[in-house]
Design a protein around this motif. Structure first.
Motif, PDB file in Angstrom:
ATOM      1  N   GLU A   1      58.520  25.446  11.945  1.00 35.63           N
ATOM      2  CA  GLU A   1      59.941  25.190  12.139  1.00 35.63           C
ATOM      3  C   GLU A   1      60.713  26.482  12.417  1.00 35.63           C
ATOM      4  OE1 GLU A   1      60.904  23.369   8.437  1.00 35.63           O
ATOM      5  OE2 GLU A   1      59.122  22.136   8.554  1.00 35.63           O
ATOM      6  N   ARG A   2      60.063  27.495  12.915  1.00 30.67           N
ATOM      7  CA  ARG A   2      60.748  28.753  13.183  1.00 30.67           C
ATOM      8  C   ARG A   2      60.159  29.427  14.417  1.00 30.67           C
ATOM      9  NH1 ARG A   2      59.735  31.363   7.606  1.00 30.67           N
ATOM     10  NH2 ARG A   2      59.810  29.169   7.073  1.00 30.67           N
ATOM     11  N   ILE A   3      60.974  30.267  15.040  1.00 30.98           N
ATOM     12  CA  ILE A   3      60.531  31.130  16.136  1.00 30.98           C
ATOM     13  C   ILE A   3      60.463  32.551  15.587  1.00 30.98           C
ATOM     14  CG2 ILE A   3      61.148  32.094  18.375  1.00 30.98           C
ATOM     15  CD1 ILE A   3      62.419  29.472  19.106  1.00 30.98           C
ATOM     16  N   VAL A   4      59.353  33.216  15.797  1.00 31.02           N
ATOM     17  CA  VAL A   4      59.114  34.547  15.232  1.00 31.02           C
ATOM     18  C   VAL A   4      59.128  35.580  16.362  1.00 31.02           C
ATOM     19  CG1 VAL A   4      57.541  35.980  13.891  1.00 31.02           C
ATOM     20  CG2 VAL A   4      57.711  33.526  13.407  1.00 31.02           C
ATOM     21  N   PHE A   5      60.057  36.524  16.286  1.00 27.72           N
ATOM     22  CA  PHE A   5      60.126  37.626  17.235  1.00 27.72           C
ATOM     23  C   PHE A   5      59.585  38.887  16.561  1.00 27.72           C
ATOM     24  CE2 PHE A   5      63.717  34.934  18.639  1.00 27.72           C
ATOM     25  CZ  PHE A   5      63.319  34.718  19.951  1.00 27.72           C
ATOM     26  N   SER A   6      58.658  39.551  17.180  1.00 27.26           N
ATOM     27  CA  SER A   6      58.157  40.812  16.645  1.00 27.26           C
ATOM     28  C   SER A   6      59.257  41.865  16.720  1.00 27.26           C
ATOM     29  CB  SER A   6      56.943  41.273  17.454  1.00 27.26           C
ATOM     30  OG  SER A   6      56.571  42.584  17.075  1.00 27.26           O
ATOM     31  N   SER A   7      59.359  42.682  15.655  1.00 21.75           N
ATOM     32  CA  SER A   7      60.399  43.713  15.648  1.00 21.75           C
ATOM     33  C   SER A   7      60.222  44.691  16.799  1.00 21.75           C
ATOM     34  CB  SER A   7      60.373  44.476  14.311  1.00 21.75           C
ATOM     35  OG  SER A   7      60.859  43.667  13.274  1.00 21.75           O
ATOM     36  N   GLU A   8      58.978  44.933  17.208  1.00 24.83           N
ATOM     37  CA  GLU A   8      58.745  45.865  18.312  1.00 24.83           C
ATOM     38  C   GLU A   8      59.371  45.381  19.612  1.00 24.83           C
ATOM     39  OE1 GLU A   8      56.725  45.434  15.889  1.00 24.83           O
ATOM     40  OE2 GLU A   8      56.442  47.492  15.235  1.00 24.83           O
ATOM     41  N   VAL A   9      59.536  44.057  19.757  1.00 27.85           N
ATOM     42  CA  VAL A   9      60.171  43.514  20.955  1.00 27.85           C
ATOM     43  C   VAL A   9      61.665  43.774  20.918  1.00 27.85           C
ATOM     44  CG1 VAL A   9      60.670  41.387  22.220  1.00 27.85           C
ATOM     45  CG2 VAL A   9      58.410  41.735  21.225  1.00 27.85           C
ATOM     46  N   LEU A  10      62.269  43.679  19.733  1.00 28.08           N
ATOM     47  CA  LEU A  10      63.725  43.777  19.609  1.00 28.08           C
ATOM     48  C   LEU A  10      64.224  45.187  19.293  1.00 28.08           C
ATOM     49  CD1 LEU A  10      64.398  40.540  17.517  1.00 28.08           C
ATOM     50  CD2 LEU A  10      64.380  40.793  19.992  1.00 28.08           C
ATOM     51  N   PHE A  11      63.462  45.953  18.490  1.00 31.31           N
ATOM     52  CA  PHE A  11      63.976  47.235  17.981  1.00 31.31           C
ATOM     53  C   PHE A  11      62.916  48.334  18.087  1.00 31.31           C
ATOM     54  CE2 PHE A  11      65.751  43.755  15.426  1.00 31.31           C
ATOM     55  CZ  PHE A  11      67.113  43.918  15.679  1.00 31.31           C
ATOM     56  N   ASP A  12      63.409  49.577  18.123  1.00 29.15           N
ATOM     57  CA  ASP A  12      62.524  50.715  17.950  1.00 29.15           C
ATOM     58  C   ASP A  12      62.176  50.851  16.457  1.00 29.15           C
ATOM     59  OD1 ASP A  12      62.440  51.477  20.634  1.00 29.15           O
ATOM     60  OD2 ASP A  12      64.345  52.561  20.458  1.00 29.15           O
ATOM     61  N   VAL A  13      61.104  51.569  16.152  1.00 29.54           N
ATOM     62  CA  VAL A  13      60.656  51.720  14.769  1.00 29.54           C
ATOM     63  C   VAL A  13      61.744  52.382  13.923  1.00 29.54           C
ATOM     64  CG1 VAL A  13      58.956  52.798  13.258  1.00 29.54           C
ATOM     65  CG2 VAL A  13      58.242  51.851  15.454  1.00 29.54           C
ATOM     66  N   GLY A  14      62.063  51.774  12.787  1.00 29.03           N
ATOM     67  CA  GLY A  14      63.040  52.335  11.872  1.00 29.03           C
ATOM     68  C   GLY A  14      64.471  52.238  12.345  1.00 29.03           C
ATOM     69  N   LYS A  15      64.730  51.453  13.405  1.00 29.95           N
ATOM     70  CA  LYS A  15      66.078  51.331  13.953  1.00 29.95           C
ATOM     71  C   LYS A  15      66.558  49.887  13.854  1.00 29.95           C
ATOM     72  CE  LYS A  15      65.959  55.633  15.343  1.00 29.95           C
ATOM     73  NZ  LYS A  15      66.794  56.683  14.692  1.00 29.95           N
ATOM     74  N   ALA A  16      67.887  49.711  13.994  1.00 27.71           N
ATOM     75  CA  ALA A  16      68.473  48.367  13.969  1.00 27.71           C
ATOM     76  C   ALA A  16      69.331  48.113  15.206  1.00 27.71           C
ATOM     77  CB  ALA A  16      69.314  48.176  12.709  1.00 27.71           C
ATOM     78  N   THR A  17      69.153  48.967  16.221  1.00 26.37           N
ATOM     79  CA  THR A  17      69.869  48.790  17.486  1.00 26.37           C
ATOM     80  C   THR A  17      68.951  48.083  18.478  1.00 26.37           C
ATOM     81  OG1 THR A  17      71.128  50.821  17.096  1.00 26.37           O
ATOM     82  CG2 THR A  17      71.075  49.966  19.344  1.00 26.37           C
ATOM     83  N   LEU A  18      69.434  47.017  19.083  1.00 22.12           N
ATOM     84  CA  LEU A  18      68.606  46.220  19.986  1.00 22.12           C
ATOM     85  C   LEU A  18      68.187  47.015  21.216  1.00 22.12           C
ATOM     86  CD1 LEU A  18      70.535  42.848  19.774  1.00 22.12           C
ATOM     87  CD2 LEU A  18      68.136  43.177  19.151  1.00 22.12           C
ATOM     88  N   ARG A  19      66.917  46.865  21.583  1.00 20.80           N
ATOM     89  CA  ARG A  19      66.399  47.465  22.806  1.00 20.80           C
ATOM     90  C   ARG A  19      66.771  46.603  24.000  1.00 20.80           C
ATOM     91  NH1 ARG A  19      60.923  47.123  22.917  1.00 20.80           N
ATOM     92  NH2 ARG A  19      60.716  48.932  24.253  1.00 20.80           N
ATOM     93  N   ALA A  20      66.624  47.150  25.192  1.00 17.08           N
ATOM     94  CA  ALA A  20      66.937  46.393  26.404  1.00 17.08           C
ATOM     95  C   ALA A  20      66.035  45.163  26.524  1.00 17.08           C
ATOM     96  CB  ALA A  20      66.779  47.297  27.640  1.00 17.08           C
ATOM     97  N   ALA A  21      64.724  45.345  26.205  1.00 20.52           N
ATOM     98  CA  ALA A  21      63.802  44.207  26.282  1.00 20.52           C
ATOM     99  C   ALA A  21      64.178  43.135  25.267  1.00 20.52           C
ATOM    100  CB  ALA A  21      62.368  44.694  26.043  1.00 20.52           C
ATOM    101  N   GLY A  22      64.629  43.574  24.077  1.00 18.81           N
ATOM    102  CA  GLY A  22      65.046  42.615  23.060  1.00 18.81           C
ATOM    103  C   GLY A  22      66.270  41.831  23.484  1.00 18.81           C
TER     104      GLY A  22
END
Length: 471
Positions: A347-368
Motif C-alpha cells: 500500500e505504499r510507493i517507495v522512493f530511494s533517497s539516492e533518487v531524490l537527495f544527495d547523501v546527507g542532504k535534504a534538498t531535492l535533486r533535479a532527477a528527484g
C-alpha cells in the motif's frame, strides 16, 4: 492555594536553574588563532594537567579544579556557589580568548569533554545558587540580583518549550479540579508538578521520551496496518471460498441431473423386462439421487453463507480503506509511471533517497524533482476518482539508515528524515497538491527494510515512502 503556588515556584526554581555568571575577564581578539594540543576524547583532569603547555589547557584545568572543589565533601553552600561561579567565569574567559580552540568548540556545541559536560555544570551552579541564597546565614550579598537573573533565564528556557508548558498546565488544571478542595492532597500535587517541571529542564530526557513515544505510536500504527491487511485477506479468502462452493454446487447439480437421467432410463429399461421392475436397482439409483439432492441443498446453504461473509467484509470500512489505498496508488503509477516494480510495496510507493537527495542532504535533486513531477500530475488526475466522503491524505515518510549523523543542520537522523519528508511535501504542494492532503512524518533509522549492515542494506533503508491515508 497560595501554599501550593509557593511550593510550585520553589520546585520550578530547583528543577530548571538559572543563568551563569557574567564575564569579567579581558578577551583576546575573537578571531585569534591558537596552537593548543587537542586532548584525547575522554581525557581526565589528570591527563590534561600533563598537557598544560598551552594557556587554553591550563585554563581548562583550572576550571576542572574549581568544579572538584565545589563538589568536595563537606563544602559549605556559599563556597560551593563561589567555586561553581569561578568555573563558569573561567569557561567564559576560555571561550572569549580562544573561540577556535578544540575545547571552546566542544563547549559551544554543548558536547562533553571527557567527563565534563557544560550543561550539567550550569544546572549544578543554579542549584548551588538557590541553596546558598536560601541559607539563613552567610548568604551571598547579591542574592536578589542572582535570583532575578535565574528567574529571567527560566522564562527564556520555558519559552523554548511553550507547547510542553501548555500541556503541563492543562494537566495541572485537571489535577487541581480532581482534588475538589482536598487540601491534604495538595502536597502530592506539588510533587507531581515539580516532577513535570524537571522534565521540561531535562532536554535529553525529553528527547528520549519523545523517541520512545514515536516508536510506540509507530508500533500501534503498524499493528493497525496489519489488522487492515488481515481484514482484506479475509475478504479475499471469503471470495475464494464462495467461488469454490459455486463450482462444487454446479458440479453436484450436473451430477444430480445425470442421476435423474440414469434413473429414468433404468426405470424404463427395467419395466420392459418380463420379470418386471428390479426394485433393488431402482432403490440404489433413487438413493444416489436423494444423496445428490441433499448435497446440493447443503452446498446451496454454504454458498449463501459464503456470499453473506464476502458481502459483509466488502462493506467494512477498514477493507474499503485498503481498497482505496491499493487502487489509488496503482492508478497513480498507471497514469504517471512514477515507480518501478521493486518500488511498489503493498500500500505504499517507495522512493530511494539516492533518487531524490544527495547523501546527507535534504534538498531535492533535479532527477528527484522529475520523478515527483510525474507523481504530482498522476495524483491530481486520480484524485477526482476518490469518493467524496473519503477524507484522504498522502503521508510522506522519511527513513534513514542506522549510521549516525551529527551536523549543525542535522544533529541526528530524526532531523534529516523529517527534513526530507518536509522537502517532498513542499515540492508536491508547489505542483498543485493542497497542504491539507499532505502529511510529513519522520522515522529516522528505526524502521529498516533490511537489518543488515552492508552498503546494499543501507541503501535500501535510505528511502522516502508515500502512503494513502484516510484521515
Amino acid at each position: 492555594m497560595m501554599r501550593f503556588i509557593s511550593a510550585f515556584a520553589v520546585a520550578l526554581l530547583l528543577a530548571t536553574g538559572a543563568a551563569y555568571a557574567q564575564q569579567d575577564t579581558k578577551a583576546k581578539p575573537a578571531g585569534a588563532e591558537t596552537t593548543d594540543a587537542v586532548p584525547a576524547e575522554g581525557a581526565s583532569a589528570e591527563t590534561l594537567s600533563c598537557e598544560c603547555d598551552t594557556e587554553v589547557n591550563a585554563l581548562f584545568v583550572t576550571i576542572l579544579d574549581n568544579i572538584r572543589k565545589a563538589e568536595a565533601v563537606g563544602v559549605l553552600p556559599l563556597e560551593r556557589y563561589r567555586f561553581y561561579r569561578l568555573a563558569l567565569r573561567g569557561i567564559d574567559q576560555l571561550v572569549d580568548r580562544y573561540p577556535r580552540s578544540w575545547i571552546a568548540v566542544r563547549i559551544l556545541a554543548d558536547q562533553p569533554i571527557g567527563n565534563f559536560y557544560y550543561g550539567s555544570l550550569k544546572r549544578r551552579f543554579r542549584l548551588a545558587a538557590v541553596e546558598a541564597c536560601g541559607a539563613e546565614k552567610n548568604a551571598p550579598e547579591d542574592c536578589r540580583t542572582v535570583l532575578s537573573e535565574h528567574l529571567q533565564t527560566i522564562v527564556v528556557e520555558l519559552r523554548t518549550v511553550e507547547t510542553r508548558v501548555v500541556q503541563v498546565q492543562e494537566l495541572i488544571t485537571r489535577l487541581e479540579a480532581s482534588f475538589n478542595g482536598q487540601v491534604d492532597r495538595i502536597a502530592a500535587l506539588s510533587t507531581e508538578v515539580g516532577s513535570l517541571r524537571a522534565q521540561l529542564a531535562s532536554g535529553e530526557q525529553e528527547k528520549a521520551d519523545l523517541n520512545a513515544t514515536i516508536a510506540e505510536i509507530q508500533a500501534l500504527a503498524d499493528r493497525f496496518q496489519r489488522n487492515l491487511r488481515n481484514a482484506a485477506t479475509k475478504r479475499r479468502e471469503a471470495e475464494v471460498e464462495r467461488d469454490q462452493l459455486q463450482a462444487l454446487l454446479e458440479s453436484e447439480k450436473q451430477r444430480g441431473e445425470d442421476l435423474s437421467t440414469q434413473l429414468v432410463a433404468a426405470k424404463a429399461a427395467l419395466e420392459g423386462k418380463s420379470g418386471g421392475v428390479d426394485r433393488a436397482e431402482m432403490g440404489r439409483l433413487q438413493g444416489q439421487l436423494l444423496a445428490a439432492t441433499n448435497r446440493i441443498n447443503r452446498l446451496e446453504g454454504q454458498l449463501a453463507k459464503a456470499n453473506e461473509r464476502a458481502a459483509a467484509l466488502s462493506e467494512r470500512e477498514d477493507v474499503k480503506i485498503i481498497d482505496y489505498r491499493t487502487d489509488f496508488l496503482a492508478r497513480i503509477n498507471e497514469l504517471g509511471g512514477v515507480a518501478g516494480e521493486n518500488e511498489i510495496q503493498g500500500e505504499r510507493i517507495v522512493f530511494s533517497s539516492e533518487v531524490l537527495f544527495d547523501v546527507g542532504k535534504a534538498t531535492l535533486r533535479a532527477a528527484g524533482k522529475k520523478r515527483l513531477d510525474a507523481f504530482a500530475a498522476a495524483v491530481k488526475q486520480a484524485a477526482p476518482e476518490i469518493p467524496a466522503d473519503v477524507n484522504w491524505a498522502l503521508q510522506i515518510d522519511g527513513h534513514t539508515d542506522i549510521r549516525p549523523i551529527s551536523t549543525a543542520q542535522f544533529p541526528s537522523n530524526w532531523e534529516l528524515s523529517i527534513a526530507r519528508a518536509i522537502s517532498v511535501v513542499h515540492y508536491l504542494n508547489s505542483k498543485g497538491i493542497p497542504y491539507e492532503r499532505l502529511v510529513a512524518a519522520a522515522h529516522a533509522e528505526f524502521h529498516p527494510r533490511d537489518r543488515g549492515t552492508t552498503e546494499a542494506a543501507y541503501q535500501k533503508n535510505r528511502r522516502v515512502e508515500v502512503r494513502f491515508l484516510e484521515q
